[in-house]
Scaffold this motif. Structure first.
Motif, mmCIF file in Angstrom:
data_model
loop_
_atom_site.group_PDB
_atom_site.id
_atom_site.type_symbol
_atom_site.label_atom_id
_atom_site.label_comp_id
_atom_site.label_asym_id
_atom_site.label_seq_id
_atom_site.Cartn_x
_atom_site.Cartn_y
_atom_site.Cartn_z
ATOM 1 N N ALA A 299 0.823 -1.208 0.000
ATOM 2 C CA ALA A 299 0.000 0.000 0.000
ATOM 3 C C ALA A 299 0.856 1.257 0.000
ATOM 4 N N ARG A 300 1.925 1.278 0.805
ATOM 5 C CA ARG A 300 2.805 2.449 0.850
ATOM 6 C C ARG A 300 3.587 2.573 -0.452
ATOM 7 N N VAL A 301 4.166 1.475 -0.885
ATOM 8 C CA VAL A 301 5.009 1.502 -2.083
ATOM 9 C C VAL A 301 4.202 1.931 -3.298
ATOM 10 N N ARG A 302 3.031 1.322 -3.448
ATOM 11 C CA ARG A 302 2.230 1.646 -4.630
ATOM 12 C C ARG A 302 1.721 3.077 -4.593
ATOM 13 N N GLY A 303 1.420 3.578 -3.389
ATOM 14 C CA GLY A 303 0.959 4.950 -3.292
ATOM 15 C C GLY A 303 1.981 5.943 -3.804
ATOM 16 N N LEU A 304 3.252 5.784 -3.425
ATOM 17 C CA LEU A 304 4.291 6.702 -3.889
ATOM 18 C C LEU A 304 4.614 6.457 -5.361
ATOM 19 N N ALA A 305 4.577 5.186 -5.778
ATOM 20 C CA ALA A 305 4.788 4.886 -7.198
ATOM 21 C C ALA A 305 3.729 5.571 -8.056
ATOM 22 N N GLU A 306 2.481 5.542 -7.611
ATOM 23 C CA GLU A 306 1.412 6.178 -8.377
ATOM 24 C C GLU A 306 1.580 7.698 -8.433
ATOM 25 N N GLU A 307 2.139 8.273 -7.383
ATOM 26 C CA GLU A 307 2.428 9.706 -7.408
ATOM 27 C C GLU A 307 3.415 10.034 -8.525
ATOM 28 N N LEU B 13 6.357 15.581 5.573
ATOM 29 C CA LEU B 13 4.892 15.696 5.631
ATOM 30 C C LEU B 13 4.212 14.775 4.617
ATOM 31 N N SER B 14 4.165 13.487 4.931
ATOM 32 C CA SER B 14 3.528 12.533 4.026
ATOM 33 C C SER B 14 2.016 12.754 3.999
ATOM 34 N N LEU B 15 1.451 12.756 2.799
ATOM 35 C CA LEU B 15 0.021 13.004 2.593
ATOM 36 C C LEU B 15 -0.545 11.973 1.632
ATOM 37 N N ARG B 16 -1.777 11.562 1.886
ATOM 38 C CA ARG B 16 -2.466 10.660 0.969
ATOM 39 C C ARG B 16 -3.561 11.400 0.226
ATOM 40 N N SER B 17 -3.745 11.040 -1.035
ATOM 41 C CA SER B 17 -4.843 11.572 -1.839
ATOM 42 C C SER B 17 -5.345 10.436 -2.716
ATOM 43 N N GLY B 18 -6.435 9.817 -2.289
ATOM 44 C CA GLY B 18 -6.922 8.642 -3.002
ATOM 45 C C GLY B 18 -5.922 7.507 -2.884
ATOM 46 N N THR B 19 -5.492 6.982 -4.027
ATOM 47 C CA THR B 19 -4.513 5.885 -4.018
ATOM 48 C C THR B 19 -3.073 6.382 -4.020
ATOM 49 N N ARG B 20 -2.903 7.701 -4.095
ATOM 50 C CA ARG B 20 -1.555 8.257 -4.194
ATOM 51 C C ARG B 20 -1.041 8.737 -2.848
ATOM 52 N N LEU B 21 0.278 8.663 -2.686
ATOM 53 C CA LEU B 21 0.951 9.125 -1.474
ATOM 54 C C LEU B 21 2.133 9.979 -1.898
ATOM 55 N N ARG B 22 2.330 11.087 -1.197
ATOM 56 C CA ARG B 22 3.462 11.945 -1.510
ATOM 57 C C ARG B 22 3.994 12.589 -0.241
#
Length: 391
Positions: A52-60, A358-367
Motif C-alpha cells: 500500500a505504501r510503495v504503490r501509493g508513492l509509485a502512483e504519485e 509531511l507525508s500526505l495521501r490523496s486517493g490511491t496516491r501518497l506523496r
C-alpha cells in the motif's frame, strides 16, 4: 486532642508543587514519545515493502510522468529540464524498476512508464548545463572522446534498469545503451584513479559510482562480463577516493586524485546507494562510514554532513545545513539502512523524513509534500532500495 487542620494544610501545601511536577513529567513523556510514535508509524511498513505504501508513492510518480508526457506532447506548461529534470526522471525510473523487481505483478503497469522516464533522462535539455561546461561538446554525441562526461551515468543506469524490467524495451534505446556502456568501460579501465570527470577537471566519486552501477546493471541485462572494470573501480575507490580517517568519500576531486573538497556524507550516501548495484561489499563499507555521521535525539536521526576535522557550508549536494545536519544525506541514508538490514536506524531516519517531509495521501496516491517532484522521486528510489540490486 489536636486539630486535623494542620496536617490538611500541610497536604494542600505540597499538593500544588506535586501536581506541577507530575504535569511536567507527563508533558516531557508526551513530547518525547508522541512525535516519535506518530512520525514512525509507517516506518515498519516501508522497511518491509508494504504494497500500500510503495504503490501509493509509485502512483504519485506515475502521475508526474503522465503529466510531463502530456505537456511535452501539447506544449502546454513548463517541463523540468537541466540537472533537476535529469535527476527526477532518472530516480523515477530507478524507483519504479525496483518496485517491479519486488512486485513483479505490477510490471505491466509500471514498465512502460519507467522506460519513458529513462528515455527522457537522455533528452538534450537535461544535459544542457553539462554540454555548456564542456564548451559545447555533447558527451552523448561524442562517445569516442577521452573526456569522462560522468553525468551520463545517470541516464545510463536508468536505461539499464528499464531494460532489465521492461520486456518491450525499444531496440534503438538498447543500442544507445550498449554504446554508452562500452564508452564508459573503456574510459574507466584506463583511469589510474578510478575517476572520470563530470565537469572539466572536476570529478565526483558519487557520479563514478553511478558509472559503475550502470556498467554492472548492463552486465546483468546482457550477460556481458564487466568483472575487470568493476574490480578496477572498487580497488581505486578504496585506495584513492575514501578518506581513511572518516570513512567518507571525498566530495570532489581532480581526475589525478587530488582532493578538491572535504569528505562528506551527502556524496557518501548517494555513492553507497549506487555502489549497491555494482559491489555489495564496497557499498557496505561506504554505508559504515555514513552511519558514523548519525546524530539522534528523542528517537529521531539525521546525518551530519562533514566528517570530523572538516567544516563547510551547504550546497546543492547537501541541501541546507542546520547545525551541520544535511537534509540530503539523511534521505540518502535510508537506502543503505534498508538494504543492509539496519531496521532501527531506518526507523529513526524515517521519523525525521516523515516529520519534515509531511507525508500526505490523496486517493490511491501518497506523496511527501515538502519534497516536491524531485524529493518524491528520490524517496521512491531510496525507500524501495533492497539487497538484491548487485547480483
Amino acid at each position: 486532642m489536636g486539630s486535623p487542620t494542620g496536617p490538611v494544610r500541610r497536604l494542600h501545601k505540597f499538593r500544588r508543587p506535586l501536581a506541577i511536577v507530575i504535569g511536567i513529567v507527563v508533558a516531557v513523556l508526551v513530547a518525547g514519545l508522541l512525535p516519535r510514535w506518530w512520525c514512525g508509524r509507517d516506518a515498519d511498513e516501508w522497511y518491509r515493502g508494504d504494497p500500500a505504501r510503495v504503490r501509493g508513492l509509485a502512483e504519485e510518480m506515475v502521475a508526474f510522468e503522465t503529466e510531463d508526457d502530456h505537456r511535452r506532447a501539447t506544449g502546454a506548461g513548463e517541463t523540468l529540464a537541466g540537472m533537476w529534470g535529469l535527476l527526477a526522471h532518472q530516480m523515477t525510473a530507478l524507483g519504479l524498476a525496483q518496485v517491479c523487481l519486488e512486485h513483479p505483478e505490477w510490471r505491466g503497469r509500471y514498465a512502460p512508464i519507467m522506460t519513458r522516464a529513462a528515455a527522457k533522462s537522455l533528452l538534450p535539455e537535461m544535459r544542457a548545463e553539462f554540454t555548456a561546461a564542456w564548451h559545447g561538446q555533447d558527451g552523448l554525441a561524442d562517445l569516442d572522446s577521452p573526456n569522462g562526461h560522468a553525468y551520463l551515468s545517470y541516464p545510463a543506469l536508468a536505461l539499464g534498469m528499464a531494460r532489465l524490467v521492461d520486456p518491450a524495451f525499444p531496440p534503438d534505446l538498447a543500442f544507445q545503451h550498449d554504446a554508452l556502456i562500452t564508452s564508459y568501460e573503456r574510459r574507466l579501465l584506463v583511469s589510474p584513479t578510478g575517476l572520470l570527470d563530470t565537469f572539466p577537471g572536476e570529478a565526483y566519486p558519487t557520479d563514478v559510482a553511478a558509472v559503475a552501477a550502470a556498467i554492472a546493471v548492463h552486465g546483468r541485462v546482457t550477460g556481458a562480463d564487466h568483472t575487470a572494470v568493476l574490480a578496477h573501480w572498487a580497488q581505486r575507490v578504496r585506495a584513492v577516493q575514501i578518506d581513511r580517517d572518516t570513512g567518507l568519500v571525498l566530495q570532489r576531486m581532480g581526475v589525478d586524485g587530488r582532493m578538491h573538497d572535504a569528505p562528506r556524507a551527502s556524496g557518501t550516501g548517494l555513492a553507497a546507494y549506487f555502489a549497491g548495484f555494482a559491489d555489495r561489499a564496497l557499498a557496505e563499507e561506504l554505508a559504515t562510514g555514513l552511519f558514523r555521521q548519525e546524530r539522534s535525539v528523542l528517537g529521531f536521526s539525521a546525518i551530519h554532513e562533514y566528517g570530523d576535522g572538516y567544516d563547510g557550508v551547504g550546497d546543492m549536494d547537501s541541501g541546507p545545513l542546520i547545525l551541520g545536519i544535511s537534509v540530503s544525506a539523511t534521505g540518502f541514508a535510508l537506502a543503505p539502512a534498508r538494504s543492509f538490514g539496519h531496521r532501527d536506524m531506518f526507523t529513526r531516519l524515517f521519523r525525521t523524513t516523515d516529520l519534515f517531509g509531511l507525508s500526505l495521501r490523496s486517493g490511491t496516491r501518497l506523496r511527501f509534500a515538502t519534497g516536491g517532484v524531485i524529493g518524491n522521486a528520490l524517496l521512491l528510489a531510496f525507500l524501495t532500495s533492497g539487497p538484491e540490486l548487485a547480483r
